[in-house]
Write an enzyme that holds these catalytic residues in place. Structure first.
Site: not given
Ligand code: GRF
Length: 210
Positions: A13-15, A86, A88, A104, A139, A169
């Protein structure tokens, strides 16, 4: 009225963290994995979470229906995939058409799918990056909102490259979502995205540091 964001995760969940740090109005976090680190992170910030396990469902379609029912209880303006691992179902994607976003870790259309960093290294790519895009049934191929590019260094491993891309990101995804909430994103007939008040040159960020 304040807009409402629902975030779907599977992992650390870093994003998600970056979206919260940017002050975005996240009202619910869903995970298909009960042990996803991002769930704890959301709970610590007082955000409602929910999980469902695909193992409890016979088909992808019925799982996705249950997920959609949960998401819709939160009444989101936009559904944001942030490391949701997943595939979808088409019905799910259609249900959230034009309000489903993804980040992505590659410069799409290069490297859809998994292991993007190792594949970019194996190809000897000199530039790599990430893409915030609308989700369509195919996808990792929906209309591109914003891209971030980073250099690939000679001594990079998939991990060092992933870390550099991840920092990017965290910069582009909050920006793309802000634009969405401000109703500034327009998908053109040719599937490109224009942003009100932003020229095309600003739909990319370059990070040449480290
Ligand atoms: C990220 O690299 C995102 O681009 C990909 O999965 C990873 C998720 O990382 N779809 P986080 O859980 O947000 O740290």
């Amino acid at each position: 009225m304040t807009k409402r964001i629902v975030v779907l995760i599977s992992g650390r969940g870093s994003n998600l963290s970056a979206l919260l740090d940017a002050g975005l109005p996240v009202v619910g976090v869903f995970s298909d994995r009960a042990n996803a680190g991002g769930l704890t992170l959301a709970q610590q910030r007082g955000i409602t979470t929910a999980t469902l396990s695909p193992r409890d469902f016979e088909h992808r379609a019925t799982f996705d229906q249950a997920v959609a029912a949960q998401i819709d209880r939160w009444q989101p303006d936009v559904v944001v995939l942030a490391g949701y691992m997943r595939i979808l179902s088409d019905d799910f994607v259609q249900h959230y058409q034009n309000r489903l976003l993804n980040i992505h870790p590659s410069l799409l259309p290069h490297y859809p799918g998994l292991n993007t960093h190792a594949r970019a290294l194996a190809d000897g790519m000199k530039i790599h990056g990430c893409t915030a895009h609308f989700v369509t049934p195919q996808l990792d191929s929906g209309p591109v909102i914003l891209q971030g590019a980073v250099p690939v260094h000679a001594d990079d491993t998939p991990d060092t490259l992933a870390a550099r891309v991840l920092r990017t990101e965290h910069r582009i995804y909050p920006q793309a979502i802000h634009w969405f909430l401000e109703e500034r994103l327009h998908v053109n007939a040719n599937q490109t995205v224009s942003v009100t008040g932003i020229d095309a040159a600003q739909q990319k960020l370059f990070f040449m540091e480290d």
